[in-house]
Design a protein around this motif. Sequence first.
Motif, mmCIF file in Angstrom:
data_model
loop_
_atom_site.group_PDB
_atom_site.id
_atom_site.type_symbol
_atom_site.label_atom_id
_atom_site.label_comp_id
_atom_site.label_asym_id
_atom_site.label_seq_id
_atom_site.Cartn_x
_atom_site.Cartn_y
_atom_site.Cartn_z
ATOM 1 N N PRO B 73 -17.858 -10.405 19.725
ATOM 2 C CA PRO B 73 -18.826 -10.083 18.589
ATOM 3 C C PRO B 73 -20.176 -10.202 18.784
ATOM 4 O O PRO B 73 -20.851 -10.922 19.605
ATOM 5 N N TYR B 74 -21.077 -9.155 17.858
ATOM 6 C CA TYR B 74 -22.464 -8.970 18.256
ATOM 7 C C TYR B 74 -23.297 -9.926 17.591
ATOM 8 O O TYR B 74 -22.911 -10.453 16.390
ATOM 9 N N ASP B 75 -24.179 -10.783 18.139
ATOM 10 C CA ASP B 75 -24.791 -11.884 17.692
ATOM 11 C C ASP B 75 -26.202 -11.438 17.490
ATOM 12 O O ASP B 75 -27.122 -11.102 18.430
ATOM 13 N N ALA B 76 -26.496 -11.059 16.350
ATOM 14 C CA ALA B 76 -27.972 -10.317 16.035
ATOM 15 C C ALA B 76 -29.119 -11.446 16.312
ATOM 16 O O ALA B 76 -30.183 -10.811 16.781
ATOM 17 N N GLU B 170 -21.318 -8.363 12.255
ATOM 18 C CA GLU B 170 -20.081 -8.307 10.923
ATOM 19 C C GLU B 170 -20.719 -8.589 9.623
ATOM 20 O O GLU B 170 -21.909 -9.574 9.624
ATOM 21 N N VAL B 172 -21.298 -9.965 6.243
ATOM 22 C CA VAL B 172 -20.878 -11.366 5.813
ATOM 23 C C VAL B 172 -21.293 -11.328 4.376
ATOM 24 O O VAL B 172 -22.295 -10.814 3.833
ATOM 25 N N ARG B 176 -14.487 -10.202 4.043
ATOM 26 C CA ARG B 176 -14.934 -9.882 5.241
ATOM 27 C C ARG B 176 -14.506 -8.229 5.288
ATOM 28 O O ARG B 176 -13.560 -8.021 4.383
ATOM 29 N N GLY B 240 -25.571 -11.180 6.134
ATOM 30 C CA GLY B 240 -25.692 -11.200 7.832
ATOM 31 C C GLY B 240 -26.877 -10.395 7.993
ATOM 32 O O GLY B 240 -27.209 -9.556 7.559
ATOM 33 N N HIS B 241 -27.738 -11.289 8.832
ATOM 34 C CA HIS B 241 -28.781 -10.797 9.514
ATOM 35 C C HIS B 241 -28.598 -9.723 10.690
ATOM 36 O O HIS B 241 -27.400 -9.711 11.169
#
Lengths: 161, 247
Positions: B73-76, B170, B172, B176, B240-241
Motif C-alpha cells: 500500500p502506498y504511504d503518501a 487508497e 478514504v 472503501r 486521504g492525503h
Amino acid sequence: MSVMSVRVIVLSACAKPLIAGLAMLLLAGPAFAHGALVDVAEVDAIRIQARYDTGEVMGNAQVAVFPPDDPAQPWLVGQTDATGHFVFTPDDRAGRWAIQVREAGHGAISYVEVGADGTTTITQGSAGLTWAQRLLMIACVFWGAIGTALYFRRPRPAKAA
Amino acid sequence: MPMPRLVSSTLLAGLLLASAAAAEGTLTLFANGEELATEGFVAPALTRDGWDLRFDHIYVTLAGVTAMQTNTPYDAAAGGTPDAKTTVTFDDTEQLTIDLTDTDADGRVRIGSITAPEGHYNAVTWSIVPAETGDWAGQSMVLIGTATRDGETVDFTLTSADGHDYTCGEYVGDDRKGFVTDGAEADLELTFHLDHVFGRADREATDSMNRLALGFDDFAAGGTQEIALSGLHVGHVGEGHCAVSLR
C-alpha cells in the motif's frame, strides 16, 4: 508550516492489553440464579495510535477494521480513545487487514499483514518518520561513525619490551 | 497423444486463457469538490475570515490520471513512487478541463471510465496542469464566483497557473473504493478540498488547516487576481492525503 495530514501508527503487534482493564466479577456469598461471570484471558492484539502530522492525536475518531477476505465491508467499527489509541484482535483470517481512521473530514488508512501462522507484519504506518527525525537518525549514525574512527585512531601506549 | 485429445486439450487451454483474460471490469473516475464547491462557503462554514463564497465555476485542468494496484500500500506521508503491479491510464485525461460546480446528481464530475483488470486499485496519480487551450489557456485552476461579508459583495475570478503532481494512496471515506471485480463496476474519486484554500470559520482558528489557508481577505478587492495554491494540498482521495510536488 506543516501540512495537515493524518497518519496511523501501528505501535505494537503483540501487545496484550486488550482485556487488561477488566476484572473478574465474583459474587461474594452464596450463588444466585442469574450470577454473571467474566473469564479473563491474555491475547495478542493490534494497537494503533491515530494522529495528525502536527502531533495532535485524533481522539474519539471513527475506526473501521476491514478483514482480508471481505475488504469492502467493515468487520469491526469503534472509536479511538482520548489519546488516539484503538486496540483490536484480528481473528484467524490470514492476509491484509486494513484499519481506517477518520475525524472531521480527514482520514488515513493503515495495514497489517497476518500470516497463516498468526505472525503479523506492519505494511504501512510505522515508517512515517518526519524529516527532522530522519535527519536526527542520519546525524546519529554519522556521529557514531566519527566516534568509532577516532577510537581506532587514538594513540596506543607502547608495549613493554 | 491422439489428435482429438490434443485438439480438445488445446481448446480447453484456450478457453482457460480466455476466461482468465476476461477477468476485468469497469473502473470509473470521478472528481468531487464537495459541498463547498456546489453550495459554497455558507454559514456556519464561512471562510476562516468570515466570507460567504458562492462559485459559478471552478475549472481544473487534469492530466496523466492513472490508477494502480500496488504490491505494498502506498504511504503518501512517506512519499516516493507507488510499487505498482497493475496500472491503468485514463486516456481521456491526457488533458481535460472540468468544472467542479457542474456535477451529477451525486455532486460529482464524471471524468471517464475504462476497462480494467480485476483487483483493488489502491493508488492514484494525477496532475493539475495549465490548460493548453480554451478560454483559460495557461491556467490550471480558475475559481469564479461572488463573495459577501457584512453587506459588501464582490465578484471575483481567481486564477492559478501552478502545476502540481499528486501521488495518492487508497481512497478514504464512507466506503472503501476501487475494488474491480469481473464484469462489475467500481469507482475512484479525486477530491478537492477547497477549505484548504479558504479555511473554515466553523473550525478552530488554531486548526492547522486554518493556519495554512489563505482565507479571502487578500482577494476582497474583487476582479481577476492570481492565487498561489502551492503548499495548500487541495487534492485528496476522499479524506486521504496525497504526496504533492510542484511541477
